[in-house]
Write a protein that holds these residues in place. Structure first.
Motif, mmCIF file in Angstrom:
data_model
loop_
_atom_site.group_PDB
_atom_site.id
_atom_site.type_symbol
_atom_site.label_atom_id
_atom_site.label_comp_id
_atom_site.label_asym_id
_atom_site.label_seq_id
_atom_site.Cartn_x
_atom_site.Cartn_y
_atom_site.Cartn_z
ATOM 1 N N THR A 42 -19.059 56.917 109.696
ATOM 2 C CA THR A 42 -19.960 58.055 109.550
ATOM 3 C C THR A 42 -19.801 58.657 108.163
ATOM 4 O OG1 THR A 42 -19.902 58.575 111.907
ATOM 5 C CG2 THR A 42 -20.563 60.349 110.406
ATOM 6 N N ALA B 12 -18.369 71.937 112.648
ATOM 7 C CA ALA B 12 -18.210 71.915 114.102
ATOM 8 C C ALA B 12 -19.180 70.949 114.770
ATOM 9 C CB ALA B 12 -18.402 73.322 114.662
ATOM 10 N N ALA B 13 -20.317 70.684 114.094
ATOM 11 C CA ALA B 13 -21.351 69.828 114.667
ATOM 12 C C ALA B 13 -21.126 68.351 114.385
ATOM 13 C CB ALA B 13 -22.727 70.245 114.143
ATOM 14 N N VAL B 14 -20.149 68.043 113.544
ATOM 15 C CA VAL B 14 -19.885 66.649 113.173
ATOM 16 C C VAL B 14 -18.533 66.243 113.755
ATOM 17 C CG1 VAL B 14 -19.708 64.993 111.283
ATOM 18 C CG2 VAL B 14 -21.177 66.991 111.031
ATOM 19 N N ALA B 15 -18.554 65.413 114.793
ATOM 20 C CA ALA B 15 -17.314 65.055 115.476
ATOM 21 C C ALA B 15 -16.483 64.057 114.679
ATOM 22 C CB ALA B 15 -17.636 64.482 116.858
ATOM 23 N N GLN B 16 -17.154 63.081 114.063
ATOM 24 C CA GLN B 16 -16.455 62.030 113.323
ATOM 25 C C GLN B 16 -16.924 62.038 111.883
ATOM 26 O OE1 GLN B 16 -16.911 58.027 114.881
ATOM 27 N NE2 GLN B 16 -16.398 57.091 112.911
ATOM 28 N N LEU C 144 -13.724 69.507 106.393
ATOM 29 C CA LEU C 144 -13.835 68.154 106.933
ATOM 30 C C LEU C 144 -12.594 67.304 106.713
ATOM 31 C CD1 LEU C 144 -17.533 67.189 106.075
ATOM 32 C CD2 LEU C 144 -16.608 68.210 108.160
ATOM 33 N N ALA D 287 -10.806 65.723 109.794
ATOM 34 C CA ALA D 287 -11.505 64.576 110.361
ATOM 35 C C ALA D 287 -11.371 63.346 109.472
ATOM 36 C CB ALA D 287 -12.986 64.908 110.564
ATOM 37 N N SER E 125 -9.597 59.799 110.605
ATOM 38 C CA SER E 125 -10.351 58.544 110.624
ATOM 39 C C SER E 125 -9.464 57.340 110.335
ATOM 40 C CB SER E 125 -11.487 58.589 109.602
ATOM 41 O OG SER E 125 -10.977 58.453 108.277
#
Length: 261
Positions: free
Chosen positions: A21, A83-87, A130, A133, A137
């Motif tokens: 992503t 908050a809207a982007v999980a990965q 970010l 995250a 990854s």
């Protein structure tokens, strides 16, 4: 948006970005939009962020991406976006811009503050939000769209060159702080790039914006920079492209541009 594989005579070919992503900021036009389109073609799951949601949504629908509103100068907007982007595997920090050509003696401090906020503080806000995250990854990338203005100073460019110098040193510092962790830090620094809005926003008139490129046979375009970004992000993950400087052949240095006629 392409699937995870292309079919060729020799069999399926897995695309470099498959399963990853990529977040692209400032994606409603110019280098950001071109980068989003290129990464989607490379198989990335692309998340677009920008203020102009109408343009963003149109692009997202065309390339098979996801559009989310984002104003990097607004902490609440950055928090909501994160908050809207999980990965997140890749962050392309592209949001930025230049807004004046005043000499220091005539500096517009409001313009300086705006330039610094969008180019530097906004980039810090989103990178900070970010980074967890990206670390999680296991193979994260933080790519900064810098500029040759972050390496060389020139008359009438102080607000922008100061901000882009800030972006470059931000990237260098982050790379030092993340050494040993599975996150690459990359800077792509373009020289003269002709896009529909950059010089217009900076000069305030179409005539002045066109004059920047007058006589330059082939300035870079947004797709050229997107190509460089995609190349850096699709290298094997042990390969870190620290700094990639890209200029048109007609530009030998910041002040040395060949103009025909």
């Amino acid at each position: 948006m392409p699937g995870v594989a292309d079919v060729s005579p020799s069999g399926p070919r897995v695309l470099p970005g498959s399963g990853r992503t990529a977040v692209v900021t400032g994606a409603s036009s110019g280098i950001g939009a071109a980068t989003a389109e290129r990464l989607a073609a490379e198989g990335f799951d692309v998340v677009l962020g920008a203020r102009r949601l109408d343009r963003l949504t149109a692009l997202a629908e065309r390339i098979g991406a996801r559009a989310l509103p984002l104003d990097v100068t607004d902490p609440a907007s950055v928090e909501g976006f994160a908050a809207a982007v999980a990965q997140v595997d890749v962050l392309v920090n592209n949001a930025g811009g230049a807004f004046d050509t005043n000499p220091v003696a005539e500096a517009d401090l409001d313009s300086w503050a705006r330039t610094y906020d969008v180019n530097v503080l906004g980039t810090v806000r989103l990178t900070k939000a970010l980074l967890p995250a990206l670390r999680a990854s296991g193979a994260g990338d933080v790519l900064f769209v810098g500029s040759t203005a972050g390496m060389v100073s020139y008359e009438g460019g102080a607000s922008y060159t100061a901000a882009k110098h800030g972006v470059h040193t931000l990237a260098e510092t982050l790379r030092l702080e993340l050494v040993g962790e599975p996150v690459r830090v990359v800077v792509v620094a373009p020289g003269m790039v002709r896009t529909e809005e950059f010089s217009l926003n900076r000069t305030g008139s179409r005539e002045a914006a066109d004059a920047v490129y007058r006589g330059v046979r082939e300035p870079l375009v947004a797709e050229d920079v997107a190509d460089c970004i995609a190349w850096a992000l699709t290298r094997p993950h042990h390969v870190n492209v620290d700094l990639l400087v890209v200029r048109p052949r007609a530009q030998a240095a910041q002040h040395r541009v060949h103009r025909e006629g």
